[in-house]
Design a protein around this motif. Structure first.
Motif, short mmCIF file in Angstrom:
data_model
loop_
_atom_site.label_atom_id
_atom_site.label_comp_id
_atom_site.label_asym_id
_atom_site.label_seq_id
_atom_site.Cartn_x
_atom_site.Cartn_y
_atom_site.Cartn_z
N ALA A 1 -6.19 0.81 -6.09
CA ALA A 1 -6.92 1.11 -7.45
C ALA A 1 -7.44 2.46 -7.60
O ALA A 1 -7.49 2.75 -8.68
N ALA A 2 -8.11 2.91 -6.86
CA ALA A 2 -8.75 4.23 -6.71
C ALA A 2 -7.82 5.17 -6.92
O ALA A 2 -7.76 6.22 -7.92
N ALA A 3 -6.67 5.15 -6.35
CA ALA A 3 -5.54 6.21 -6.48
C ALA A 3 -4.91 6.06 -7.83
O ALA A 3 -4.66 7.24 -8.55
N THR B 1 -7.57 -2.55 -10.47
CA THR B 1 -9.13 -2.81 -10.27
C THR B 1 -9.07 -4.18 -9.86
O THR B 1 -10.15 -4.73 -8.97
N LYS C 1 0.72 -1.41 -0.05
CA LYS C 1 -0.01 -0.06 0.00
C LYS C 1 0.83 1.28 0.02
O LYS C 1 0.70 2.03 -0.91
N ALA D 1 -17.15 -2.73 -5.46
CA ALA D 1 -16.00 -1.95 -5.51
C ALA D 1 -16.30 -0.55 -4.79
O ALA D 1 -17.61 -0.05 -4.72
N SER E 1 -8.30 -1.98 -2.82
CA SER E 1 -9.52 -0.77 -3.37
C SER E 1 -8.85 0.59 -3.31
O SER E 1 -8.88 1.43 -4.20
N GLU E 2 -7.95 0.92 -2.15
CA GLU E 2 -7.64 2.17 -2.26
C GLU E 2 -6.33 2.60 -3.15
O GLU E 2 -6.44 3.52 -3.86
N ALA F 1 -6.34 5.04 -10.47
CA ALA F 1 -7.47 5.60 -11.53
C ALA F 1 -7.55 6.97 -11.48
O ALA F 1 -7.45 7.57 -12.58
N ARG F 2 -7.65 7.39 -10.23
CA ARG F 2 -7.41 9.19 -10.04
C ARG F 2 -6.09 9.50 -10.96
O ARG F 2 -6.05 10.51 -11.82
N ALA G 1 -8.13 -5.59 -6.71
CA ALA G 1 -8.88 -5.30 -5.79
C ALA G 1 -10.13 -6.16 -5.57
O ALA G 1 -10.58 -6.36 -4.35
N THR G 2 -10.81 -6.43 -6.54
CA THR G 2 -12.00 -7.32 -6.90
C THR G 2 -11.67 -8.71 -6.15
O THR G 2 -12.33 -9.09 -5.26
#
Lengths: 377, 377, 377, 377
Positions: C118-120, C350, C88, C377, C115-116, C122-123, C353-354
Motif C-alpha cells: 500500500a505504501a509503495a 490501503t 508482494k 497503518a 502495508s508495504e 501511494a508513493r 492492508a487495514t
C-alpha cells in the motif's frame, strides 16, 4: 360474580376435545369475558360413553340421549360436535328448545340443510356460532383491517387454499369423511375448502359464481381385514371464483397434498399492495405496499403481537406465538360474548348456509363442466 | 383417582400468570399425568394483593406472608415467581420446610446464591425444577435426539442468541430488571442469555471457558415525572465459548435488538450436518445432512408434529402449531412427573447454578478482557 | 471511440477465470463505461501454460515470465490472480513499473506485506483495486445508504459471517490454502473472513479491537496416495469486535460449516431498525424500521431492482436476479472507472492492508487469549 | 478450431439485448460448445437504427431490411426478436431461405400462425428454438429428473403462475403489449402465461383441457399528452387444467400483481412428495419426500450447484447463484448444440404451436364460460 353459560356438548371426538379445550382455557386468557362457560352436560351414543366423556372432559352430567340434552333446562348452549349428517336433526331440535347453538362446520350435508337450520334459528331468535376456527386467528382481523383501510387498494385477485395431507397415504383407511351419507358429497371441499371459503368471504366478500373441478385421487380405501370401500367424495377440489365485488379468484382444497401439513393459505392482490398468509406459519403475515419508497418496497413479515387483538390476552410479546388450539379458545370467548353480551360476531348459521351453497355450486359446476351462479339464500 | 399436588405460588406478575396457565391447561393436554396440580395457596406482598391474585388465578387460599406459605402443610410444591433477589431466602426456607421447589430462572442474584440453593436442595433431598421454559419446546428434544444419533456428526460449532427488543426504545422506562440489586449484575445476559445457555448445555454439553463483552446501550431510563435513573446492568452481551467436548461457540443476548421480537436462535454445525432454529418460528427446525444425495442436499424445514413428543398431546396434526404458553403447560406436566413419578427431568437447581456461574464468568471476562474458566460447582 | 485499458493478467486459475468473465461481460452490461478492458497479455508459470491460458481466455499475447508482463509497455493494468505469497513481489514490481494494479485479496501473507504494498502504491501514485467482490453486490451500497440516511438509527451491533463448507468433508484433499507459507497463517479467516471484514468496514466503519479464537477442525488432509499433511492454518475462526464508532460485533468464518454453501451473512442492529443479509439469497435484503406503524412492523424482504444501481444495467426488472459472476462484472466496471475516469472506488491497497492487520490482530488475540488492538497503518 | 454459427438478428429492443448477452457470454461459460455464435448481421426498421444496433451489440453488418437478412448467405441462424405480429412473415421467409430459426415466444399471434410456422419448419427440415428462457434454469432439468425418477410419486396436481407487476400501476402507459393486433389477443397470458405453460408441459406433460377466466383490470392506459387508449387484452388470466396424464392443475398469469416482481412459481404435488419453486429465488427449489423418516420430513431447500448442470459451468460452488441473464446464456448454448451438434433440445416451433393452441383454448373457454379441449396439431 362472572356470569356462567351452561354448555351441553354432543359428541366426544377430536373436535369435541378442541371445544372443551377452548372452554377450559378461556378463563385463563379471557377472565374479563361477559360470561364463562360451565361444563354442564355431555351426550354421547350410549350412557357409558357419555359418562366416560364427562369424566375425561370434566362435565358435571352425562347422557346417552342427545334429545334429553337439547331439552335440558340447565343447558344454555347446545354445542354440536358430530358428523354432518346429524347436524340438521340436532340443530333443529336445539333451536326448537330455544337453545343457542354452537355447531361444527360445515353444518348439515348440503346448502339445503344448512339453509333450513339458518331459517329456523332466525325464526326462533336464538344465536348461533359455527366453528370456522381459522377465522379466529388474530391475523384475519388484521388482514381485514388492512383491506378495509385501503392498504392494498382495490382487491383484484384472491388465491386461497386449504391443503393437507392427512389422507395422502393411499394406505390411510376409509373414514367417515369418505362416506357421502355421513360427511356429505363434498369431501376435501367440505372438510377443508369450507374453511378457506369462510376466509375468502370475510376478506374479499360474497362469491357470485364458481367453476370447479374435483378428483378422487385414491378411489378405494381399506376397511381393514383386507376389505376396501369406494371413496364417495373427492380428495381434491379446485374452482375459479368471481366475487360480487368484481375480484377474481381461485380456491382449492386437498386432503392428499403430500407435504402440505397445514397449508391454509391466502394471497390477496390489490391495486396497491398484496397480503400473503400460510397456515403453517400461523403467527405471521406478509404485507406489501406500493406506498413504500421504491428502493425499499418489499413484503413485510409481520409477526402477531399485542397490536393484533386479542393476541395480547395470550402473551404480551410480539412473535411469541399462539397455536392451533388457541383459535378454539378465542372461539369460545366469542361464543360467550355473543350470547352474554349480544356482541355480534360470526359466522352464524346464515353464513354457514351461504358457504354450503357455494360448496353445492362447486360440485354442480364440476359435474356440468361450466360456471354456476351461487344460489341465493 | 388422579393424584393431586398442591401448589403454593409466591408472586402474581407476568410469569406467575404463565405458571397458572400451565397448571390449569395441563389437565386438558396431559390428562394422563402422574399427578395434576391443585391451586392451593398464593402469596403476595399484602393480604389484599394475595386475595386478588387468588381470585384472578383461582387459588383456594391467599396469604400476605410468603413464610406462612412455605410452612403450610397443605402445600406440596412451592412455586417462586418473584425477582431474583428474593429467590435465595424463599428457596432456602421452602427447602428447609421440606417442600419441592419450582423456581423461575436464573435463580438468585449470582452463581454463589444459586449454588447455595442447589446444595441445600441436594442435602434436603427435595426436588427442584427451574423455569427455563424454552427447553420445553418439543424441538429441543428432537434436536438433542438428532445430535445424539450422530445425524450431524460431531458438533464443531454452536451459535446461539436470545435477542429481543422489549427495551429497544430509549424511552422505555426503568424497570426492576435494570436494577442490579434486584435483577442481578447480569442484565440481558441474566434475563435472556441464561435461556440460550440452558439450550447450549442441553444440546452441546458443558461450557469450559468464556470470553465476553457487554454494553449498556441506553445508559439512563425514565422513572417518570422527568426523573431518570442509571441502568445498572448491560443491555446486550456476547461471549465466545469453548465447550468441554471441544466445540467452539458464540452466544449473545440483547434486550435492545430492534426488530428481534423473539429471536432465541441456535445454529449447530457438525461434521456431517447442521441444525438451525429461530424462536420466532418456534414450530419449525431446519436440518441439513450430508448423507443426502449430492443433488438434493438442503436444509429440511421440519414442522413440529406428533413425531416430536409431546406435541401430539396438543393436536394430532403436524404443523398445526403450539404457542409460547404451551411451553409452560409442558413445564407444569414435567413438574408433576418429577414430583409424583420421580421421573428425572431438568433443569434443576444444580443446572441453574451452573448456568449462573457461566453468567458470572462472562461478566468477569468482560471486565478483565480475557478468557475466563467457568468455576466448578 | 471507447477508450481501452490493456490488461496484463498473472494467473489462470479459478479466480483468474472470474476476472476474465468480468472483463468480457462488462461490455454487454456497461457499454457506457469510461473505458473497456482489452485482454492484452497473460502470464503463467511456463510459456505453454500461458499460451493455453491466452487461448482459453482470449488474450492477445502470453508469457511464461510474469516479470516481462509487469514491464510490458502495452499493459496498463496488472491483474494479480495468484496465491498470497506471490502478491508482494509481483505487486511491488508492477508498482515500480508504474502500472495500476488489480489484485486478489487478501493481498500478501500478512498486514506487514500488505502495508508495504500500500505504501509503495501511494508513493508511486498508481491506482489499486482489490478483489473483495462481495462488496460489488448492489445491496451493499443500498445497505450503506440506509445506514447513512439513519434508517436504522445508530448502529449498535454487527453480526457477520462468511461460512462455507468447501472443506467440510474430512476427505477433502490438502490444497494450497492449507499451507501457511503460500496462503498465510490465516486459513478460513484469510480466505473468507477477510470478505466479511471488508463488508463490516464499509457498513459500520473501522474496527478498533478484536478478541478471537481459531480452530483447525480437520488436523490432517490427504495428499493422495495414502500420504497426508498437517493443515497449517485454521478451518474456522471467530472474534468479538469493537468498532471505533462504538458498536460491538461478532465475526466468524469457516470453511467446514457443513450445509453453509455460501453464507456470507450480516445482521446490523441499530437503535431504530435492523438490516439482514444472507449470501445464499444474494438478491434480497431484509430491512426493519421502527418507524412503521406498530401493527405492521416487520422485516421487509427487498429484492434487488433498478432502484439499486447498477442492477438496472443487468436487467430492468426487480427480482430478476444477478449471480455470483456478475459481481466480478461490476468489479471490472469499477476498475475501468477508477483508472480511466479517476472515480474513487474501493477497496484499494490501503483498505486491504487495514483488513490484513485486522486478521493479524485476530490471530494474535487467539494466541494470547485476550483482546488486541488493531495496529495503526 | 471452434465452429462458428453466424447470427442474423432482427430487432434491437430489450429481448434482443438479452439474446446478444447470451451470444457474447457463452464463450466464457461454454467454451466447449459445439459451435460459438458470430454476430454477423443485424436488422432494424431503418438502416440508421440497424447501424446503431450493430455498434451497440457488436454485429459486423447492419441492414434496414429484414428480408435481406433472411436471404443473406452469410447468415446461418435467423434470430427473431420482434413483436408477435411480425413473427409469421419473418419466420416463414427465413424457413423458406433454409435458415435455422431462433424466435422469441409466444411465436405468432395465435395457434394458427404458430402451427403454420411449425409445419413449414418441419417441411423444410430447419431447426428451431423458441425463447422460453425460464426452461433454461438448471432447476427445471432437476425437477424433471426428480419427477421422472418417481421421487414425488405420481403427479396429481400442478399449481403454476407467472405473476409480475410491471403494469400494476394504472398510470403505466399503453405499450404495444396492450395492442391485440401487435401482441395478440392474449395479454398477460401470452406474455407471461405462455412461460409457465411451457414449464407445465416439460414437467407434467401435455394439457388436454382448460377452463379459464380473464380480466382487464386497467381498462384504459395513457398514450401521453392526456390521451388514453383502450387496453385490448387481459391484464390477468387464470385457468383450470386437465393434463393428458390425469393430473389436475391451475395456472395463472398477471401483469398487474402488485408486489409480485418475478413470480414464476410452480408447485407439483405427487403421491409421494412435492416440489415447489418461486422465480424470485431462482437458485433454489424445495423438495419434499414422504420417504424420509417421519420425524424429519420436511421440504428441503436445495440450492443450485454443480450437481445441477450446467450450473457448474458458471461457478463451481453450490448456492453461489446465477441470474436472469444467465438463462439466455444457456439458451444460446443450447442453440449452438442444436444446430451444430444436432443435439435435440426444446422447445421448438412445434412446442410453441402447442402452447399457442393452449392460449387460444383458454381465451375461448373464458369467452364461453366452459371447459374447452386443446385443439390437436
Amino acid at each position: 360474580m362472572t356470569r356462567k353459560l351452561r354448555i351441553g356438548l354432543i359428541g366426544s371426538g377430536f373436535i369435541a376435545r378442541c371445544h372443551v379445550y377452548g372452554y377450559r382455557t378461556m378463563l385463563s386468557v379471557f377472565p374479563e369475558a361477559a360470561a364463562q362457560p360451565e361444563l354442564e352436560l355431555v351426550a354421547d351414543m350410549t350412557d357409558d360413553l357419555a359418562k366416560a366423556a364427562a369424566e375425561k372432559f370434566g362435565f358435571r352430567r352425562a347422557t346417552g340421549d342427545w334429545r334429553k340434552l337439547v331439552a335440558d333446562p340447565a343447558v344454555d348452549i347446545v354445542d354440536i360436535c358430530v358428523p354432518s349428517h346429524l347436524h340438521k336433526e340436532m340443530a333443529l331440535a336445539a333451536i326448537a328448545a330455544g337453545k343457542h347453538v354452537y355447531c361444527e362446520k360445515p353444518v348439515g350435508l348440503n346448502g339445503g340443510e344448512a339453509s333450513e337450520i339458518a331459517a329456523a334459528a332466525a325464526r326462533a331468535g336464538v344465536k348461533s356460532l359455527v366453528g370456522y376456527s381459522y377465522l379466529r386467528n388474530p391475523l384475519i382481523a388484521f388482514a381485514r383491517k388492512l383491506i378495509q383501510e385501503g392498504a392494498i387498494g382495490e382487491v383484484t385477485h384472491f388465491r386461497g387454499a386449504h391443503n393437507e395431507d392427512y389422507m395422502a397415504d393411499p394406505a390411510a383407511p376409509f373414514v367417515w369423511r369418505c362416506d357421502s351419507a355421513i360427511a356429505g358429497k363434498a369431501g376435501a371441499l367440505g372438510d377443508l375448502g369450507s374453511h378457506i371459503i369462510s376466509i375468502a368471504r370475510v376478506l374479499v366478500g360474497e362469491i357470485a359464481s364458481v367453476c370447479g373441478a374435483t378428483k378422487t385421487v385414491v378411489a378405494e380405501r381399506s376397511l381393514g381385514g383386507g376389505r376396501t370401500r369406494k371413496v364417495e367424495n373427492e380428495d381434491q377440489a379446485q374452482f375459479l371464483v368471481e366475487f360480487v365485488g368484481g375480484a377474481t379468484g381461485h380456491i382449492e382444497a386437498s386432503r392428499v397434498a403430500t407435504g402440505s401439513h397445514m397449508d391454509i393459505t391466502y394471497e390477496i392482490v390489490g391495486t396497491h399492495g398484496q397480503i400473503q398468509f400460510d397456515g403453517e406459519r400461523m403467527n405471521e403475515i406478509r404485507f406489501y405496499s406500493d406506498k413504500d419508497p421504491v428502493d425499499r418496497r418489499g413484503f413485510r413479515t409481520i409477526y402477531t403481537g399485542p397490536a393484533h387483538p386479542p393476541f395480547g390476552n395470550f402473551v404480551p410479546g410480539t412473535a411469541h406465538g399462539i397455536g392451533f388450539n388457541d383459535q378454539k379458545v378465542i372461539e369460545a370467548y366469542e361464543l360467550m360474548e355473543l350470547v352474554a353480551a349480544d356482541r355480534p360476531t360470526g359466522p352464524d348459521f346464515t353464513d354457514a348456509a351461504t358457504i354450503s351453497r357455494i360448496l353445492d355450486a362447486v360440485l354442480q359446476s364440476a359435474a356440468e363442466r361450466r360456471w354456476v351462479k351461487v344460489a341465493a339464500a
